[in-house]
Motif scaffolding. Sequence first.
Motif, short mmCIF file in Angstrom:
data_model
loop_
_atom_site.label_atom_id
_atom_site.label_comp_id
_atom_site.label_asym_id
_atom_site.label_seq_id
_atom_site.Cartn_x
_atom_site.Cartn_y
_atom_site.Cartn_z
N PHE A 1 0.84 -1.21 0.00
CA PHE A 1 0.00 0.00 0.00
C PHE A 1 0.87 1.25 0.00
O PHE A 1 0.66 2.17 -0.80
N GLY A 2 1.85 1.29 0.90
CA GLY A 2 2.75 2.45 0.95
C GLY A 2 3.52 2.62 -0.34
O GLY A 2 3.72 3.75 -0.83
N PHE A 3 3.96 1.51 -0.92
CA PHE A 3 4.72 1.54 -2.17
C PHE A 3 3.87 2.13 -3.30
O PHE A 3 4.32 3.01 -4.04
N PHE B 1 14.23 4.69 3.93
CA PHE B 1 14.22 3.23 3.79
C PHE B 1 15.17 2.58 4.80
O PHE B 1 14.82 1.58 5.44
N THR B 2 16.34 3.14 4.95
CA THR B 2 17.34 2.58 5.87
C THR B 2 16.85 2.63 7.31
O THR B 2 16.95 1.65 8.06
N LEU B 3 16.31 3.78 7.71
CA LEU B 3 15.81 3.92 9.08
C LEU B 3 14.62 3.01 9.35
O LEU B 3 14.50 2.41 10.43
N LEU C 1 5.14 -0.26 6.44
CA LEU C 1 4.44 0.77 5.70
C LEU C 1 5.40 1.88 5.28
O LEU C 1 5.43 2.29 4.11
N VAL C 2 6.22 2.35 6.23
CA VAL C 2 7.19 3.41 5.93
C VAL C 2 8.23 2.91 4.93
O VAL C 2 8.65 3.64 4.02
N GLN C 3 8.64 1.66 5.08
CA GLN C 3 9.60 1.07 4.16
C GLN C 3 9.04 1.05 2.75
O GLN C 3 9.74 1.39 1.78
N GLY C 4 7.78 0.68 2.60
CA GLY C 4 7.15 0.67 1.29
C GLY C 4 7.03 2.06 0.69
O GLY C 4 7.22 2.27 -0.51
N MET C 5 6.73 3.04 1.54
CA MET C 5 6.58 4.41 1.06
C MET C 5 7.88 4.98 0.52
O MET C 5 7.88 5.86 -0.34
#
Length: 406
Positions: free
Chosen positions: A61-63, A90-92, A111-115
Amino acid sequence: MNPDAATLWRRPRSALAALLACLGMLGAFSIDTYIPAFSGIARSLDATPVQMQQTLSAYLFGFAVMNLFHGALADSFGRRPVVLWGIAVFTLSSLGCALSQTVGHLIFFRLVQGMSSGASMVVGRAIIRDMFPPDEAQRVMSQVTIYFGVAPAVAPIVGGLLLVHFGWHSVFVFLTFVGVVMWTLSWRLLPETLHATQAQPFHPAHLLKGYWEMVSSPRFLALALASGVPFNGMFLYILSAPVFLGDLLHLPPTHFFFLFLFTIGGIMGGAFLSGKLAGKMTKGRQIRIGFTIMFTIATINLLLNALFTAQAWWAIPPIGVFSFGWALMVPVVTLLVLDQAPLRRGMASSLQACIGSVANAFVAGVISPLVMHSTLHLALASLLMSCIGIVAWFFVRKGVLAGEQA
């Protein structure tokens, strides 16, 4: 194209292609590396199957949502800042996944990683067109496709090894390390390729106008469908691999790699040939050959599955041939998509990626579960995916290739 492109990158073209391909592989690694650790994560965090599925759904979804904005940001603030900020987040977020103590924390950081993971892929396509004229851009795009094809095959192996030897947290530690390496390389090597005269205002009215011009353009939408939908003709076999290979073809898990071997080999072979043909064959003919290969092999595959009980020795190779046809035409079509909006190539790349992500998600969530239990149904769905791409391309080919024999 940036008028100063010749002075921005003095290293070999293949080095820039390798850098952009590695940046684009962040998304694939984020999904495929952690999938082997599903059961280990569930046991460690006492998560239900539904909650584990949410860790994947949140990422997708985030992506998909942020893919709409990465390119627009890059058109206004520059390619380099968006890539660097995207990799940093992405790293954090990968580190946050590694440190998660509950499944809720893991879902949030996924979610944050996908975004953030799509920024480098979306902006990377725009960078290629910033830096190279059409034929040269096709060669670089083909090289990127070759490198990118390796990720789905390598990532699960890496994830499985890390899980067995170091536990599931090590998978996300590895992704954190990858993020640090890619941020460092990008900070040191990646040039700013957006020329100052081509920067677009970051204003809501201006952005909405740009989005509307693209989504209301039948030509743009048809090209995006022609490049994105046929991919699912092979992707649905990957999604259905456990059932297709294990239940239908009766292969042991140790032989599952044959599917990935043929698929990745087809992608790399088609992309390699696409680069070799740049400037030597008309775009229309190359695209037509790619679609012809996909349609022909998909039809043969359907007939074989209708007449005979599927056997691994003949049921798997057609997927590789299909992949070859897709990789032969997709670098050309992708560049045609970007050239529909010369002043907003970042936004065009964003919308193309979003359309592809939505198509992939629909196939993963709806089509694959419906057809995975029958080789005949899988073959039929694969043929239909190629037909959607063919119809979309047929609809716009003359207008897109004006002045060139289509």
